[in-house]
Design an enzyme around this catalytic site. Structure first.
Site, short mmCIF file in Angstrom:
data_model
loop_
_atom_site.label_atom_id
_atom_site.label_comp_id
_atom_site.label_asym_id
_atom_site.label_seq_id
_atom_site.Cartn_x
_atom_site.Cartn_y
_atom_site.Cartn_z
N HIS A 1 0.46 -1.16 -0.21
CA HIS A 1 -0.09 0.61 -0.02
C HIS A 1 1.47 1.37 -0.10
O HIS A 1 1.71 1.25 1.20
CB HIS A 1 -0.63 -0.19 1.54
N CYS B 1 -2.08 2.80 9.35
CA CYS B 1 -3.50 1.96 9.00
C CYS B 1 -4.73 2.16 10.07
O CYS B 1 -5.59 0.91 9.91
CB CYS B 1 -2.50 -0.12 8.87
#
Ligand code: ARG
Length: 276
Positions: free
Chosen positions: A168, A264
């Site tokens: 990511h 996150c």
């Protein structure tokens, strides 16, 4: 240089049902046990840090069938109060997207879009005052980039991720000061062309080593002054201080087993509420 913090509004989801029973990124090893009570304590520490810094933390109710839901950053992207929902790449996480959209609708957000293309929210979108930086290569579809540009009316800069450990964008790059377009990133996570783009756009960026990136040091959250980051990313503390930031080390060892850390677990709702 003096840096001012600005109050933020975050959305988090407690890891009540966190577990690693499947593997959708190289960090996840279902054979490695997770200490759930410790995961909860570590997550509470992060939430309490935000609160003690004066930020607002909204809570999303965890769902027992969705063990990755603690990684709330992936569930949507919110800019100028407009919500671009997520569409997950893996079936294990599909169900999270609707729970996020429902939360926004129930909390007064009127402009909530269910996306056509796969995007994993702030996992792959990062916001500066000038750009929407957008990762692709492992999760978010390249087609999600024009979709986000059209929805937010902000120029999207597509960045190619090439190392599966940094699957990511938020494992490879962090916005330190969005007003000043200041970022830190780990160049090795990006294709040579994307490295060139980053060098052009952010010539003054803080460049991270592989060692700090592997401690998920890029998975940090900044309020413009305080930078909350994994405490094991020790090489970043000095360079952050030199730039006037105040690094705050956070221990999220259990959540690292799912392939995530501070960022996150933290979705930012932009803008923050007006001061009372
Ligand atoms: N296990 C989760 C996944 O692989 C971790 C997500 C981490 N979140 C993030 N914003 N990078 O999807």
């Amino acid at each position: 240089m003096h840096r001012d913090a600005s109050p933020r509004r975050y959305l988090m989801c407690p890891p009540a049902h966190f577990r690693v029973t499947y593997s959708i990124n190289p960090w996840m090893d279902p054979a490695k046990p997770v200490d759930l009570p410790l995961a909860l304590t570590q997550w509470e520490d992060l939430r309490d840090r935000y609160l003690s810094l004066g930020h607002t933390v909204e809570l999303l109710e965890p769902d027992a069938t969705l063990p990755d839901m603690v990684y709330a950053a992936n569930g949507a992207t919110v800019v100028d109060g407009r919500v671009l929902g997520a569409r997950f790449a893996f079936p294990e996480r599909t169900g999270e997207a609707a729970l996020h959209r429902d939360w926004f609708r129930a909390h007064g957000f009127t402009d909530v879009r269910e996306p056509d293309h796969v995007n994993e929210g702030e996992g792959d979108f990062a916001v500066t005052s000038t750009y929407l930086l957008a990762g692709r290569g492992f999760r978010s579809s390249p087609l999600s980039h024009p979709e986000a540009q059209e929805f937010f009316g902000r120029p999207v800069i597509g960045l190619d991720l090439i190392d599966p450990r940094f699957y990511h964008l938020d494992t490879a790059l962090c916005v330190l000061d969005e007003a000043a377009d200041e970022v830190m990133y780990y160049p090795g996570a990006f294709s040579p062309g994307s490295r060139g783009v980053l060098a052009r756009l952010f010539p003054g960026a803080l460049i991270a080593t592989e060692k700090d990136a592997l401690a998920l040091g890029m998975n940090a959250v900044s309020d413009g002054r305080h930078v909350l980051l994994p405490q094991a990313a020790v090489g970043l503390f000095g360079p952050l201080r030199e730039r006037g930031y105040e690094p705050i080390g956070i221990d999220l060892s259990e959540l690292l087993k799912g392939g995530g850390s501070v960022k996150c677990c933290t979705q930012e709702l932009r803008p923050a509420p007006a001061a009372p």
